[in-house]
Design a protein around this motif. Structure first.
Motif, PDB file in Angstrom:
ATOM      1  N   GLY A 250     -95.658  51.391 -11.507  1.00 14.07           N
ATOM      2  CA  GLY A 250     -96.124  52.580 -11.671  1.00 14.07           C
ATOM      3  C   GLY A 250     -95.033  53.250 -12.498  1.00 14.07           C
ATOM      4  O   GLY A 250     -95.668  54.114 -13.506  1.00 14.07           O
ATOM      5  N   LYS A 251     -93.932  52.790 -12.747  1.00 15.04           N
ATOM      6  CA  LYS A 251     -92.853  53.430 -13.562  1.00 15.04           C
ATOM      7  C   LYS A 251     -93.193  52.672 -14.985  1.00 15.04           C
ATOM      8  O   LYS A 251     -93.274  53.784 -16.015  1.00 15.04           O
ATOM      9  CB  LYS A 251     -91.581  52.855 -13.274  1.00 15.04           C
ATOM     10  N   GLU A 252     -93.408  51.640 -15.283  1.00 14.64           N
ATOM     11  CA  GLU A 252     -93.835  50.926 -16.262  1.00 14.64           C
ATOM     12  C   GLU A 252     -95.119  51.740 -17.225  1.00 14.64           C
ATOM     13  O   GLU A 252     -95.227  52.014 -18.482  1.00 14.64           O
ATOM     14  CB  GLU A 252     -94.245  49.344 -16.272  1.00 14.64           C
ATOM     15  N   VAL A 253     -96.147  51.974 -16.347  1.00 15.62           N
ATOM     16  CA  VAL A 253     -97.274  52.734 -16.686  1.00 15.62           C
ATOM     17  C   VAL A 253     -96.901  54.223 -17.184  1.00 15.62           C
ATOM     18  O   VAL A 253     -97.394  54.712 -18.263  1.00 15.62           O
ATOM     19  CB  VAL A 253     -98.597  52.827 -15.725  1.00 15.62           C
ATOM     20  N   MET A 254     -96.236  54.861 -16.310  1.00 13.84           N
ATOM     21  CA  MET A 254     -95.743  56.198 -16.896  1.00 13.84           C
ATOM     22  C   MET A 254     -95.020  56.188 -17.981  1.00 13.84           C
ATOM     23  O   MET A 254     -94.966  57.018 -18.632  1.00 13.84           O
ATOM     24  CB  MET A 254     -94.985  56.699 -15.517  1.00 13.84           C
ATOM     25  N   GLU A 255     -94.086  55.344 -18.192  1.00 12.95           N
ATOM     26  CA  GLU A 255     -93.443  55.357 -19.523  1.00 12.95           C
ATOM     27  C   GLU A 255     -94.242  54.991 -20.546  1.00 12.95           C
ATOM     28  O   GLU A 255     -94.017  55.688 -21.631  1.00 12.95           O
ATOM     29  CB  GLU A 255     -92.161  54.163 -19.201  1.00 12.95           C
ATOM     30  N   ALA A 256     -95.284  54.149 -20.553  1.00 17.01           N
ATOM     31  CA  ALA A 256     -96.085  54.218 -21.814  1.00 17.01           C
ATOM     32  C   ALA A 256     -97.022  55.294 -21.957  1.00 17.01           C
ATOM     33  O   ALA A 256     -97.503  55.629 -22.927  1.00 17.01           O
ATOM     34  CB  ALA A 256     -97.334  52.934 -21.306  1.00 17.01           C
TER      35      ALA A 256
END
Length: 281
Positions: A250-256
C-alpha cells in the motif's frame, strides 16, 4: 468418514457463533476510516454462550440424542484457515478466533494462507484428511473454491465462512457466512465524502488503494463507493491500484501516486484502515 451427530453438530453451532461472531464484531475496523467503530467482544461472546447453553438444555431421551452432560463433554477439532497476517486487524482477528475456540474447550488446527489461494486450498484438503469436525475459513478470493468445498461436503464436514464470502453457484457447499456488508461500507465512505466536500464546487480527484484483487471486501467496497459518487460529477477516480491489504504494498502504491500526480490528488479512498498513513509519511 465420520458424520457429526445431531448433538455434536448442535454444540458446534454454539461454538461457531461464539468465535465467528467475536471475529465479525471487529470487522468494522477494517473499513475505511468513516466506519471504524467495532462491536464489544464481551457482549457478543456472552450472547453466543447463552445460545450455546440454551441449545444444550434441549435434551431428549430419543435415540441419537445426548444429555447436557454428554454434549458439554464433546471436544471438537476445528480447522481454521486464515487469509494471512496482512494487517494488525487480521492478526487480532486470528488471535480472537483461536482464543475463543480454546477457551470453549476445543482444539484448533490453524493454517496461515499467506494471501495465497493455493495455500488455502491445500490447508482445507489437509483438514479433510485429518477428519476435523468442521472447517472455518476466510477466503483469500471469492472464486475457485468449488472443488475443495465439494470434497469437504462429500466428507460430511461442515464449512463456515468467516469475514469474507465466496461466489459459487452451489450454496449447499457451505453452512453459513458471518461477516460485514462490504458494499454498505463502501456506500458509507462515499456518503461521508459527499457530505464532507459539499461546499466545494471544483473538481475533486480521488486515488483508490484497492484491497486484494478478487476478494470480497475489495470488490464490494469499490462497488458501494462508486455507486454513491456516480451521480456527483465533481468526483473522479483518477488512479486505482491494489495494495493487497498490506502496509508495504500500500505504501509503495501511494508513493507512486504521489510521484506521478501528487499535486492534483484531493482524496485517498483506501479499502483498509491502515492505509491512511501512507499519504502523510
Amino acid at each position: 468418514m465420520k458424520k457429526i451427530s445431531g448433538a455434536k453438530f448442535l454444540l458446534f453451532i454454539g461454538v461457531a457463533l461464539l468465535f465467528i461472531m467475536t471475529a465479525c464484531g471487529n470487522t468494522n475496523d477494517e473499513t475505511s476510516g468513516t466506519n471504524s467503530s467495532s462491536n464489544s467482544n464481551p457482549e457478543v461472546t456472552n450472547t453466543a454462550e447463552t445460545d450455546a447453553n440454551n441449545s444444550n438444555e434441549a435434551e431428549t431421551n430419543e435415540e441419537g440424542s445426548a444429555t447436557e452432560e454428554e454434549v458439554s463433554s464433546e471436544k471438537l477439532v476445528i480447522g481454521f484457515s486464515q487469509v494471512g497476517a496482512e494487517s494488525e486487524w487480521r492478526t487480532a482477528n486470528t488471535q480472537s478466533i483461536q482464543d475463543a475456540i480454546t477457551e470453549a474447550g476445543h482444539e484448533v488446527q490453524f493454517s496461515d494462507a499467506q494471501q495465497k489461494q493455493e495455500n488455502q486450498i491445500m490447508a482445507i484438503r489437509s483438514f479433510i484428511s485429518q477428519e476435523v469436525d468442521a472447517i472455518v475459513f476466510s477466503p483469500v478470493v471469492e472464486t475457485g473454491f468449488e472443488t475443495v468445498l465439494q470434497e469437504a461436503k462429500d466428507a460430511e464436514i461442515p464449512v463456515f465462512l468467516a469475514d469474507r464470502a465466496v461466489d459459487i453457484e452451489d450454496d449447499s457447499l457451505w453452512v453459513t457466512f458471518l461477516g460485514s456488508d462490504f458494499v454498505e461500507e463502501g456506500r458509507k465512505a462515499g456518503e461521508w465524502l459527499i457530505e464532507e466536500m459539499a461546499d466545494q464546487d471544483e473538481d475533486i480527484n480521488i486515488v483508490e488503494l484497492q484491497g486484494t484483487v478478487g476478494s470480497a471486501p475489495a470488490i464490494d467496497r469499490k462497488e458501494g463507493f462508486e455507486e454513491v459518487i456516480a451521480d456527483e460529477s465533481k468526483f473522479t477516480i483518477t488512479e486505482s491500484q491494489t495494495g493487497n491489504f498490506t502496509r508495504t504494498e500500500g505504501k509503495e502504491v501511494m508513493e507512486a501516486f504521489l510521484r506521478s500526480d501528487g499535486d492534483n490528488i484531493d482524496v485517498l479512498y483506501a479499502h483498509n484502515d491502515g492505509y491512511w498513513s501512507y499519504s502523510s509519511n
